[in-house]
Scaffold this active site. Structure first.
Site, PDB file in Angstrom:
ATOM      1  N   CYS A  79       0.840  -1.193   0.000  1.00  0.00           N
ATOM      2  CA  CYS A  79       0.000   0.000   0.000  1.00  0.00           C
ATOM      3  C   CYS A  79       0.878   1.246   0.000  1.00  0.00           C
ATOM      4  CB  CYS A  79      -0.868   0.049   1.261  1.00  0.00           C
ATOM      5  SG  CYS A  79      -1.950  -1.357   1.487  1.00  0.00           S
ATOM      6  N   CYS A  95      -2.306  -2.932  -3.649  1.00  0.00           N
ATOM      7  CA  CYS A  95      -3.571  -2.827  -2.919  1.00  0.00           C
ATOM      8  C   CYS A  95      -4.674  -2.341  -3.864  1.00  0.00           C
ATOM      9  CB  CYS A  95      -3.388  -1.841  -1.763  1.00  0.00           C
ATOM     10  SG  CYS A  95      -4.892  -1.459  -0.846  1.00  0.00           S
ATOM     11  N   CYS A 100      -2.838   4.857   3.122  1.00  0.00           N
ATOM     12  CA  CYS A 100      -3.931   3.934   2.825  1.00  0.00           C
ATOM     13  C   CYS A 100      -4.756   3.687   4.086  1.00  0.00           C
ATOM     14  CB  CYS A 100      -3.378   2.604   2.320  1.00  0.00           C
ATOM     15  SG  CYS A 100      -4.665   1.407   1.861  1.00  0.00           S
ATOM     16  N   CYS A 131      -6.024   1.459  -2.209  1.00  0.00           N
ATOM     17  CA  CYS A 131      -5.307   2.728  -2.407  1.00  0.00           C
ATOM     18  C   CYS A 131      -4.629   2.838  -3.773  1.00  0.00           C
ATOM     19  CB  CYS A 131      -4.275   2.931  -1.294  1.00  0.00           C
ATOM     20  SG  CYS A 131      -2.882   1.779  -1.352  1.00  0.00           S
TER      21      CYS A 131
END
Length: 79
Positions: free
Chosen positions: A33, A63, A37, A66
């Protein structure tokens, strides 16, 4: 390079969801991430990386929440 464990300052930034220039990977989910996030992993499962390619090379996937690939590409294109 293998990701490093988080410092106290990095953990505080992650908990506050403060946008930053580094990335974090969660060992238990295999996800990477961007800093900021909304993901809430446990500290012992998190490793930090200075760049997205480093984390992806270690086998983590981006991810879906995000979308760090979009963030990383927009940073690269603005340089």
């Amino acid at each position: 390079m293998v990701g490093k464990t988080l410092t106290d300052v990095e953990w505080q930034v992650l908990q506050a969801r403060t946008p930053g220039t580094w990335f974090f990977a969660v060992l238990t989910t295999g996800v990477v991430c961007r800093c900021g996030c909304a993901a809430r992993p446990m500290r012992q499962n998190v490793r930090s990386y200075l760049s997205l390619p480093e984390a992806l090379a270690q086998g983590f996937r981006a991810c879906k929440r995000c979308k760090p690939k979009l963030t990383a590409s927009s940073v690269e294109s603005s340089r």
